[in-house]
Design an enzyme around this catalytic site. Sequence first.
Site, PDB file in Angstrom:
ATOM      1  CG  HIS A   8      40.702  42.923  70.759  1.00 18.46           C
ATOM      2  ND1 HIS A   8      41.620  43.938  70.582  1.00 18.46           N
ATOM      3  CD2 HIS A   8      39.920  43.322  71.791  1.00 18.46           C
ATOM      4  CE1 HIS A   8      41.391  44.895  71.460  1.00 18.46           C
ATOM      5  NE2 HIS A   8      40.357  44.553  72.194  1.00 18.46           N
ATOM      6  CG  HIS A  10      36.697  43.301  75.912  1.00 15.42           C
ATOM      7  ND1 HIS A  10      37.619  43.336  76.925  1.00 15.42           N
ATOM      8  CD2 HIS A  10      37.270  43.936  74.854  1.00 15.42           C
ATOM      9  CE1 HIS A  10      38.709  43.985  76.513  1.00 15.42           C
ATOM     10  NE2 HIS A  10      38.521  44.351  75.256  1.00 15.42           N
ATOM     11  CG  HIS A 188      43.413  46.048  75.494  1.00 14.45           C
ATOM     12  ND1 HIS A 188      43.179  44.730  75.719  1.00 14.45           N
ATOM     13  CD2 HIS A 188      42.260  46.558  74.975  1.00 14.45           C
ATOM     14  CE1 HIS A 188      41.924  44.442  75.349  1.00 14.45           C
ATOM     15  NE2 HIS A 188      41.347  45.542  74.897  1.00 14.45           N
ATOM     16  CD  GLU A 191      41.435  51.127  73.055  1.00 12.88           C
ATOM     17  OE1 GLU A 191      41.838  50.698  74.160  1.00 12.88           O
ATOM     18  OE2 GLU A 191      40.245  51.034  72.689  1.00 12.88           O
ATOM     19  CG  ASP A 269      37.441  46.421  71.606  1.00 10.96           C
ATOM     20  OD1 ASP A 269      37.692  45.696  72.589  1.00 10.96           O
ATOM     21  OD2 ASP A 269      37.785  47.623  71.557  1.00 10.96           O
ATOM     22  CG  ASP A 270      34.110  46.298  74.128  1.00 16.23           C
ATOM     23  OD1 ASP A 270      34.078  45.416  74.986  1.00 16.23           O
ATOM     24  OD2 ASP A 270      35.098  47.049  73.956  1.00 16.23           O
TER      25      ASP A 270
END
Length: 321
Positions: A8, A10, A188, A191, A269-270
């Site tokens: 996961h 990005h 997703h 969340e 994630d980011d």
Amino acid sequence: MPPFAELHLHLEGTLEAEMVLELAERNHVRLPYADLDDLRARYSYASLQDFLDLYYANMQVLRTEADFAELTDAYLARAAAAGVVRAEVFCDLQAHTARGVPAPVVLAGVTDALSRSEADHGVSSGLIVTFLRHLPAADAERAYAEALATGVELLGIGLCSSEVGFPAAPFADLYARARADGLRTVAHAGEEGDASYVREALDQLGAERIDHGINAMRDPSLVQHLAERQIPLTVCPLSNVRLKAVPSLAEHPLPAMLDAGLLVCVNSDDPAYFGGYLDDNLAVVRDAFGLTEDHLATLAANSIKASFLPESEKARMLSAG
Ligand code: ADE
Ligand code: ZN
């Protein structure tokens, strides 16, 4: 540390603040930031949407094939240092085509770096094109056709961006088509949205893996379903804290998810926006919850099991751990 898969991630979320400013200068993109400190001062978010606004604004600096290749290669180098041996990365293709960067430019750059990741970094990799759920499904279908037309090898498709108020059901046809094309599917869900979003991703999209899924914990019968079928959940602790999806790290459901026997793994994630890469995420949960080496070994093994690698490759990586 045992070997981990990162499932996961990005790519656009690995765009570090320094790189935003460097690329803005190189590509002559005007941004409303006085300097690095001014940009960094904006890395505090009231919600998922608040973060997404900054994330989409900053990615305007990505223009050329070389930009996408450099971004991807920098992530792979950092991931390898964090102990990642397998990366199944997301690319928000529509966020680039919508502002005039053609799909072949984006995907050629990304896959140029991915094709060298095993040799250069010891990281096996796959590309998942993620579609944006705040845009109409017809947009996603067009972007999917553009992605296929590039001839670039895709591992799968995903769904991300704003969650609450944006149902997944309109994307069901796209998911069915991708499955028929031999692609793997993730989405997703859960969340900011409640457990019903996770059910919808499973029932309407047939998603094989749920990204985040933390709010599934509020629905005991769903937890039982996820545990029985060992449906993977890619959890991102630093992201959840920074986006206020959980009130605090101490209240993060990761320990409860492990106790419930869910196939849960930790991801970043980011990372450029949330304070750290995979190793940083593992360090904070280890310290917050007093996780033992056995817990970390479980999280590592779960990540490999949850990957889309062939079973023989999974077995090889699991025995290496
Ligand atoms: N796109 C990038 N990061 C995301 C996140 N945490 N949730 C939804 N969409 C995203
Ligand atoms: Zn995400």
